[in-house]
Design an enzyme around this catalytic site. Structure first.
Site, PDB file in Angstrom:
ATOM      1  N   TYR A 108      50.144  41.442  51.020  1.00  0.00           N
ATOM      2  CA  TYR A 108      49.915  40.364  51.996  1.00  0.00           C
ATOM      3  C   TYR A 108      49.458  39.076  51.263  1.00  0.00           C
ATOM      4  CZ  TYR A 108      50.743  44.849  54.823  1.00  0.00           C
ATOM      5  OH  TYR A 108      50.884  45.631  55.222  1.00  0.00           O
ATOM      6  N   ASN A 156      62.985  45.084  56.392  1.00  0.00           N
ATOM      7  CA  ASN A 156      62.244  46.257  55.621  1.00  0.00           C
ATOM      8  C   ASN A 156      63.365  47.115  55.049  1.00  0.00           C
ATOM      9  OD1 ASN A 156      61.280  49.510  55.319  1.00  0.00           O
ATOM     10  ND2 ASN A 156      59.472  48.259  55.922  1.00  0.00           N
ATOM     11  N   CYS A 164      55.744  49.241  60.590  1.00  0.00           N
ATOM     12  CA  CYS A 164      55.318  47.946  60.054  1.00  0.00           C
ATOM     13  C   CYS A 164      53.773  48.081  60.484  1.00  0.00           C
ATOM     14  CB  CYS A 164      55.730  46.628  60.396  1.00  0.00           C
ATOM     15  SG  CYS A 164      55.277  45.324  59.776  1.00  0.00           S
ATOM     16  N   LEU A 165      53.027  48.182  59.399  1.00  0.00           N
ATOM     17  CA  LEU A 165      51.292  48.240  59.404  1.00  0.00           C
ATOM     18  C   LEU A 165      50.951  46.931  59.965  1.00  0.00           C
ATOM     19  CD1 LEU A 165      48.643  50.038  57.717  1.00  0.00           C
ATOM     20  CD2 LEU A 165      48.936  47.534  57.269  1.00  0.00           C
ATOM     21  N   VAL A 166      50.858  45.884  59.289  1.00  0.00           N
ATOM     22  CA  VAL A 166      50.385  44.435  59.319  1.00  0.00           C
ATOM     23  C   VAL A 166      50.817  44.046  60.994  1.00  0.00           C
ATOM     24  CG1 VAL A 166      52.200  43.003  58.362  1.00  0.00           C
ATOM     25  CG2 VAL A 166      49.600  42.581  58.099  1.00  0.00           C
ATOM     26  N   CYS A 170      50.896  48.606  52.649  1.00  0.00           N
ATOM     27  CA  CYS A 170      52.179  48.141  53.452  1.00  0.00           C
ATOM     28  C   CYS A 170      53.213  49.184  53.538  1.00  0.00           C
ATOM     29  CB  CYS A 170      52.432  46.682  52.657  1.00  0.00           C
ATOM     30  SG  CYS A 170      54.156  46.119  53.205  1.00  0.00           S
ATOM     31  N   VAL A 171      53.946  49.158  54.544  1.00  0.00           N
ATOM     32  CA  VAL A 171      54.955  50.340  54.538  1.00  0.00           C
ATOM     33  C   VAL A 171      56.163  49.616  53.639  1.00  0.00           C
ATOM     34  CG1 VAL A 171      54.405  51.454  56.396  1.00  0.00           C
ATOM     35  CG2 VAL A 171      55.798  49.412  56.580  1.00  0.00           C
ATOM     36  N   GLN A 172      56.339  48.325  53.301  1.00  0.00           N
ATOM     37  CA  GLN A 172      57.572  47.623  52.518  1.00  0.00           C
ATOM     38  C   GLN A 172      57.381  47.712  51.172  1.00  0.00           C
ATOM     39  OE1 GLN A 172      60.562  46.916  52.825  1.00  0.00           O
ATOM     40  NE2 GLN A 172      60.990  45.045  52.547  1.00  0.00           N
ATOM     41  N   ASN A 200      59.228  39.115  52.802  1.00  0.00           N
ATOM     42  CA  ASN A 200      59.380  40.487  52.887  1.00  0.00           C
ATOM     43  C   ASN A 200      60.271  41.144  52.155  1.00  0.00           C
ATOM     44  OD1 ASN A 200      58.120  42.657  54.456  1.00  0.00           O
ATOM     45  ND2 ASN A 200      59.765  43.138  55.495  1.00  0.00           N
TER      46      ASN A 200
END
Length: 258
Positions: free
Chosen positions: A137, A15, A80-82, A198-200, A167
Site C-alpha cells: 500500500y 484482484n 480485500c483487507l485494506v 494484502c490479499v492481492q 492493484n
C-alpha cells in the site's frame, strides 16, 4: 462419501491473487485429507487502491453477498483487507454482520467472515503480541492497517510499504522478491512476520522459505483467510508448506471468528 465444500469469496474486480492462492492452499490440502472444495466468486469494481475507490467498492459487497448466497456456498469471505481496515478500527465486525444479514435474507446459512478479521484472528491464534509486516500500500493506507492491528491489541514493531497504487501491478509483483524484502524488515523480538498484509500481493511460494530462514512463524492474510475458512467448516487446519498457522501447531480453539 467424500465431503465437498463450496468456498465463496467477494473479490475486488482487479484482484488476481485470492482466486489463485486460496485454491492453491486448499487443493494442496486435498492431497493429504479427504475433503474436496469448489471455488465461487462475486466481484466488485476497484482499480486503484485509494480510500475513495475502496469506499465505493465496499458498497457493492452487499450485492456480492446476495449472489454468493444464491450458490449456497458453505463459507463466505470478503477478499480485500485494506478496504475494511481503512474504514476504522473494528470495522470488520460490522461488515460481517451486514453481509451475514444479506446471506440469511437470501436463504444461505453459511458463516460469513472477512480477510481483515481473519488476519487479526490468525495472529491471536498464534499468540502474537509483537509483529512486523510487509504491504504494497501507499504509506498512509499502510499506516491505517498498522493502527487497525494495534487497536486489536497487537504491537506492530515495523512495517514496510511498497507504495504500489495500481492493484493489477500489486498482483504482478514476484513473490520471490519477498525473500530479499524481508531482510530489510526489523524482526527482532517479534512473534510473527506477516509476509503480505494484502490479499492481492502474492506471497504463498515464499511463506515457508522465509519461515525456515527466520526461525519464527510467518504468515499472510491469505493464509489466515484459509485458516479461518477451515475453522468455520470444522475441518483440521492443516495445509502443507503454508507456514506455522496451517502446520497443525495451533489446533482449532474456541473464540471469535471474523
Amino acid at each position: 462419501m467424500t465431503a465437498s465444500y463450496r468456498i465463496g469469496q467477494i473479490v475486488p474486480s482487479s484482484n488476481t491473487t485470492m482466486e489463485t492462492e486460496i485454491p492453491a492452499m486448499l487443493n494442496a490440502r486435498q492431497r493429504i485429507r479427504p475433503e474436496r472444495f469448489t471455488f465461487h466468486s462475486s466481484r466488485m469494481r476497484m482499480h486503484k487502491v485509494t480510500r475513495e475507490e475502496l469506499e465505493a467498492m465496499n458498497r457493492e459487497s452487499l450485492r456480492c453477498a446476495a449472489e454468493l448466497a444464491d450458490a449456497r456456498v458453505d463459507v463466505m469471505s470478503t477478499a480485500c483487507l485494506v478496504a475494511i481496515m481503512a474504514m476504522g478500527n473494528g470495522y470488520h465486525r460490522q461488515v460481517q454482520e451486514e453481509l451475514s444479514a444479506i446471506a440469511r435474507a437470501n436463504h444461505c446459512e453459511a458463516p460469513v467472515m472477512t480477510s481483515a478479521g481473519a488476519l487479526v484472528e490468525g495472529l491471536k491464534i498464534m499468540g502474537a503480541k509483537r509483529i512486523s509486516l510487509l504491504a504494497p500500500y501507499m504509506r498512509p493506507l499502510c499506516d491505517l492497517v498498522v493502527e487497525y492491528i494495534k487497536s486489536e491489541g497487537i504491537e506492530v514493531v515495523d512495517s514496510i510499504a511498497f507504495e504500489i497504487p495500481d492493484n493489477l501491478e500489486v498482483g504482478r509483483r514476484d513473490p520471490a522478491r519477498l525473500l530479499e524484502d524481508v531482510k530489510k524488515l526489523n524482526t527482532t523480538g517479534v512473534d510473527v512476520v506477516v509476509l503480505s498484509a494484502c490479499v492481492q500481493m502474492q506471497s504463498l511460494p515464499a511463506i515457508q522459505l522465509v519461515e525456515d530462514a527466520l526461525g519464527i512463524p510467518v504468515t499472510s492474510t491469505a493464509v489466515c483467510t484459509v485458516r479461518s475458512m477451515l475453522d468455520h467448516l470444522g475441518l483440521e487446519p492443516i495445509v502443507p508448506d503454508a507456514g506455522a498457522l496451517l502446520s497443525g501447531r495451533y489446533p482449532r480453539v474456541g473464540g471469535e471468528h471474523a
